[in-house]
Motif scaffolding. Structure first.
Motif, mmCIF file in Angstrom:
data_model
loop_
_atom_site.group_PDB
_atom_site.id
_atom_site.type_symbol
_atom_site.label_atom_id
_atom_site.label_comp_id
_atom_site.label_asym_id
_atom_site.label_seq_id
_atom_site.Cartn_x
_atom_site.Cartn_y
_atom_site.Cartn_z
ATOM 1 N N GLU A 1 0.831 -1.205 0.000
ATOM 2 C CA GLU A 1 0.000 0.000 0.000
ATOM 3 C C GLU A 1 0.864 1.254 0.000
ATOM 4 O OE1 GLU A 1 -3.341 0.260 -0.171
ATOM 5 O OE2 GLU A 1 -3.376 -1.889 -0.512
ATOM 6 N N LEU A 2 1.982 1.192 0.715
ATOM 7 C CA LEU A 2 2.872 2.341 0.785
ATOM 8 C C LEU A 2 3.474 2.658 -0.580
ATOM 9 C CD1 LEU A 2 4.075 4.362 2.800
ATOM 10 C CD2 LEU A 2 5.986 2.784 3.117
ATOM 11 N N MET A 3 3.746 1.627 -1.367
ATOM 12 C CA MET A 3 4.302 1.826 -2.705
ATOM 13 C C MET A 3 3.334 2.570 -3.628
ATOM 14 S SD MET A 3 7.407 0.684 -2.772
ATOM 15 C CE MET A 3 7.458 1.373 -1.097
ATOM 16 N N PHE A 4 2.047 2.540 -3.291
ATOM 17 C CA PHE A 4 1.053 3.256 -4.079
ATOM 18 C C PHE A 4 0.919 4.714 -3.653
ATOM 19 C CE2 PHE A 4 -0.392 -1.036 -5.080
ATOM 20 C CZ PHE A 4 -0.637 -0.906 -6.437
ATOM 21 N N SER A 5 1.107 4.983 -2.369
ATOM 22 C CA SER A 5 0.888 6.342 -1.864
ATOM 23 C C SER A 5 2.121 7.231 -1.955
ATOM 24 C CB SER A 5 0.410 6.283 -0.407
ATOM 25 O OG SER A 5 1.367 5.637 0.412
ATOM 26 N N LEU A 6 3.311 6.656 -1.808
ATOM 27 C CA LEU A 6 4.524 7.475 -1.807
ATOM 28 C C LEU A 6 4.732 8.291 -3.087
ATOM 29 C CD1 LEU A 6 7.300 5.381 -0.005
ATOM 30 C CD2 LEU A 6 6.270 7.535 0.719
ATOM 31 N N PRO A 7 4.514 7.718 -4.283
ATOM 32 C CA PRO A 7 4.747 8.518 -5.499
ATOM 33 C C PRO A 7 3.947 9.814 -5.544
ATOM 34 C CG PRO A 7 4.544 6.201 -6.067
ATOM 35 C CD PRO A 7 4.184 6.322 -4.616
ATOM 36 N N SER A 8 2.747 9.820 -4.940
ATOM 37 C CA SER A 8 1.924 11.029 -4.944
ATOM 38 C C SER A 8 2.643 12.189 -4.277
ATOM 39 C CB SER A 8 0.590 10.767 -4.220
ATOM 40 O OG SER A 8 -0.137 9.771 -4.880
ATOM 41 N N LEU A 9 3.379 11.892 -3.221
ATOM 42 C CA LEU A 9 4.066 12.937 -2.472
ATOM 43 C C LEU A 9 5.428 13.282 -3.057
ATOM 44 C CD1 LEU A 9 3.215 11.684 1.137
ATOM 45 C CD2 LEU A 9 2.032 13.427 -0.207
ATOM 46 N N LEU A 10 5.926 12.449 -3.959
ATOM 47 C CA LEU A 10 7.276 12.658 -4.491
ATOM 48 C C LEU A 10 7.294 13.331 -5.862
ATOM 49 C CD1 LEU A 10 9.005 9.290 -3.485
ATOM 50 C CD2 LEU A 10 9.168 11.506 -2.347
ATOM 51 N N ILE A 11 6.273 13.099 -6.678
ATOM 52 C CA ILE A 11 6.336 13.615 -8.054
ATOM 53 C C ILE A 11 5.175 14.536 -8.412
ATOM 54 C CG2 ILE A 11 7.567 11.555 -8.832
ATOM 55 C CD1 ILE A 11 4.937 10.631 -10.112
ATOM 56 N N PHE A 12 4.375 14.951 -7.421
ATOM 57 C CA PHE A 12 3.226 15.785 -7.748
ATOM 58 C C PHE A 12 3.639 17.117 -8.381
ATOM 59 C CE2 PHE A 12 4.496 17.489 -3.683
ATOM 60 C CZ PHE A 12 4.157 18.831 -3.736
ATOM 61 N N TRP A 13 4.850 17.574 -8.117
ATOM 62 C CA TRP A 13 5.305 18.865 -8.623
ATOM 63 C C TRP A 13 5.588 18.842 -10.123
ATOM 64 C CZ3 TRP A 13 10.327 18.536 -10.536
ATOM 65 C CH2 TRP A 13 11.052 17.410 -10.150
ATOM 66 N N ILE A 14 5.683 17.655 -10.711
ATOM 67 C CA ILE A 14 6.004 17.579 -12.139
ATOM 68 C C ILE A 14 4.836 17.099 -12.997
ATOM 69 C CG2 ILE A 14 6.889 15.212 -12.081
ATOM 70 C CD1 ILE A 14 9.037 16.077 -14.065
ATOM 71 N N VAL A 15 3.866 16.360 -12.406
ATOM 72 C CA VAL A 15 2.806 15.782 -13.238
ATOM 73 C C VAL A 15 1.918 16.854 -13.860
ATOM 74 C CG1 VAL A 15 2.796 13.606 -11.986
ATOM 75 C CG2 VAL A 15 1.295 15.447 -11.231
ATOM 76 N N GLY A 16 1.633 17.903 -13.116
ATOM 77 C CA GLY A 16 0.803 18.971 -13.657
ATOM 78 C C GLY A 16 1.509 19.765 -14.737
ATOM 79 N N VAL A 17 2.791 19.975 -14.552
ATOM 80 C CA VAL A 17 3.583 20.683 -15.564
ATOM 81 C C VAL A 17 3.577 19.901 -16.872
ATOM 82 C CG1 VAL A 17 5.890 21.526 -16.159
ATOM 83 C CG2 VAL A 17 5.039 21.767 -13.814
ATOM 84 N N ALA A 18 3.733 18.592 -16.769
ATOM 85 C CA ALA A 18 3.720 17.758 -17.968
ATOM 86 C C ALA A 18 2.383 17.851 -18.685
ATOM 87 C CB ALA A 18 4.022 16.308 -17.595
ATOM 88 N N ARG B 1 5.271 1.795 -11.291
ATOM 89 C CA ARG B 1 3.988 1.809 -11.976
ATOM 90 C C ARG B 1 3.034 2.819 -11.342
ATOM 91 N NH1 ARG B 1 -0.261 -3.056 -12.879
ATOM 92 N NH2 ARG B 1 -1.148 -2.052 -11.046
ATOM 93 N N ALA B 2 3.066 2.900 -10.018
ATOM 94 C CA ALA B 2 2.231 3.888 -9.331
ATOM 95 C C ALA B 2 2.660 5.307 -9.693
ATOM 96 C CB ALA B 2 2.307 3.680 -7.818
ATOM 97 N N ALA B 3 3.958 5.515 -9.823
ATOM 98 C CA ALA B 3 4.465 6.840 -10.191
ATOM 99 C C ALA B 3 4.023 7.223 -11.602
ATOM 100 C CB ALA B 3 5.990 6.859 -10.087
ATOM 101 N N VAL B 4 4.110 6.282 -12.534
ATOM 102 C CA VAL B 4 3.686 6.542 -13.911
ATOM 103 C C VAL B 4 2.195 6.855 -13.960
ATOM 104 C CG1 VAL B 4 3.353 5.473 -16.176
ATOM 105 C CG2 VAL B 4 5.510 5.148 -14.953
ATOM 106 N N ALA B 5 1.405 6.121 -13.160
ATOM 107 C CA ALA B 5 -0.051 6.299 -13.168
ATOM 108 C C ALA B 5 -0.456 7.698 -12.705
ATOM 109 C CB ALA B 5 -0.704 5.244 -12.282
#
Length: 432
Positions: free
Chosen positions: A53-70, A113-117
């Protein structure tokens, strides 16, 4: 309800909606099967299920600053489809890792995969803003709520069935196929360039860390300079509190107060009842969205949901508890649909990706803080009733914030509701 189904006359939306449902279905089956796999194969290491479960939630806090820019700078249609293609490839890699039982491979693949999603939702939502009529924004939000509630009710059960009959490998294969189908569906519609690339063509080679942070900061300041938009985005803090609290409070009150000897069975029923509450509430919210002001929907939803949540903590029987949970979840879609229908009206299409990308990290941070608070305070400091009181009271207070601090009749809200009342025929996206 006719208005809800009329939205599917838009072929572009129909294809994207089907792609999203297909992708979610495969993910639910695959990830549910993985949890069973960890609990069965590594029963002496229960922390592996938590780590999953942690592997699914951590990417949200690590890459949120770039997904919107993309989503705002690159081709949104390609981002969404490439997310699915890459996820399908990673699912195949996950299949190999599970086959050989290499835990050192499994968790990094799940994390990737969670990060890509995370890049998918901002791109998809930004596309929908461009291809739907203004009056359809709230309808689309309502449909998303209905799909989420259906997965909440039946998703885990379906994943369990696939796991029992096909094993984790079969579930992961279905997972990979769902991503492939979704990727194909996303690329089928012909979407106008100004919807896919609202800021014009973009050269990836010119991208630097400095330019990414510059765009990210623009999104932040764009949100905070608009009081209404700030209020809507900040609402995800409340959703995080509700999600974090309910993820443990419901089973706590069943185990330690209401039905300590059969809490496992009743916890399953609690999830089903909550899912049906959201499903029915989603249908009602979709109808209300065409007749009621969004601000009123948010206030009523937060106020009633919070009050029923407080009551749920003080009931003496499990059946009354189920009634309170049903009524509480019944009102939550009013808030979600109102926010989902309102935001596209007040956000510049060129900034939609950066605004949308803020919702998930805010929700996840709030959810994590709530779980941390419960971990350290229950039962040493707070009783189970106090937990329900705190979560419910925060929800009620947020309703009063909208009542007293958000303007009663904003220009943005009038612009949002008029197309639904008048039945506007304007369609931003090109027709196929």
């Amino acid at each position: 309800m006719k208005a809800s189904f009329a939205i599917f006359k838009n072929r572009q939306y129909s294809l994207l909606f089907t792609a999203s449902v297909t992708s979610q279905l495969g993910s639910v089956i695959g990830m549910t099967a993985l949890i069973f796999y960890f609990l069965d194969r590594f029963s002496h290491q229960p922390y592996l299920a938590t780590l999953n479960e942690l592997m699914f939630s951590l990417p949200s806090l690590l890459i949120f600053w770039i997904v919107g820019v993309a989503a705002d700078r690159m081709d949104r249609q390609k981002i969404a489809s490439n997310c699915d293609w890459i996820s399908a490839f990673l699912s195949i890699a996950l299949l190999v890792a599970v086959e050989f039982e290499h835990l050192s491979w499994i968790f990094p693949v799940i994390f990737l995969r969670a990060a890509v999603a995370k890049f998918f939702a901002p791109a998809e939502q930004a596309i929908l803003q461009g291809i739907l009529r203004k009056g359809d924004y709230a309808v689309a939000a309502g449909l998303n709520q209905m799909v989420s509630s259906i997965f909440m009710i039946f998703g885990n059960g379906l994943g369990a069935l696939v796991y029992w009959y096909m094993g984790p490998q079969g579930a992961i294969i279905i997972d990979a196929l769902s991503f492939i189908i979704s990727a194909i569906l996303i690329r089928l519609p012909k979407i106008r360039a100004e919807v896919r690339l609202p800021n014009g063509s973009y050269n990836v080679k010119s991208t630097t860390i400095r330019s990414i942070f510059s765009d990210f900061n623009q999104g932040f300041f764009y949100i905070i300079k608009d009081k209404l938009l700030t209020s809507l985005v900040a609402s995800f803090t409340i959703f995080g509190v509700i999600n974090g609290g309910c993820s443990v409070m419901l089973i706590f009150i069943l185990k330690y107060k209401l039905v300590p000897h059969s809490y496992e069975l009743f916890s399953v029923w609690a999830g089903v009842i909550a899912g049906f509450g959201i499903l029915i509430g989603s249908v009602a919210a979709s109808v209300c969205a065409g007749k009621c002001r969004f601000r009123s929907m948010i206030i009523i939803g937060l106020l009633t949901s919070g009050l029923f949540m407080i009551c749920a903590g003080y009931v003496s029987t499990v059946y009354l508890f189920f009634v309170m949970i049903f009524l509480s979840t019944l009102m939550i879609p009013l808030v979600n649909v109102a926010i989902g229908g309102w935001m596209p009206h007040i956000v510049d299409p060129k900034m939609m990706g950066r605004v949308e990308s803020w919702s998930t990290p805010i929700l996840m941070l709030s959810q994590s803080l709530t779980l941390g608070f419960i971990t350290f305070s229950y039962p040493k400091v707070l009783s189970i009733e106090s937990l329900f009181l705190i979560v419910g009271a925060m929800t009620v207070l947020s309703a009063f914030y909208y009542l007293f601090f958000v303007p009663a009749d904003t220009i943005e809200e009038r612009a949002a509701i008029e197309p639904m009342v008048k039945g506007s025929l304007e369609t931003p996206g090109a027709k196929d």
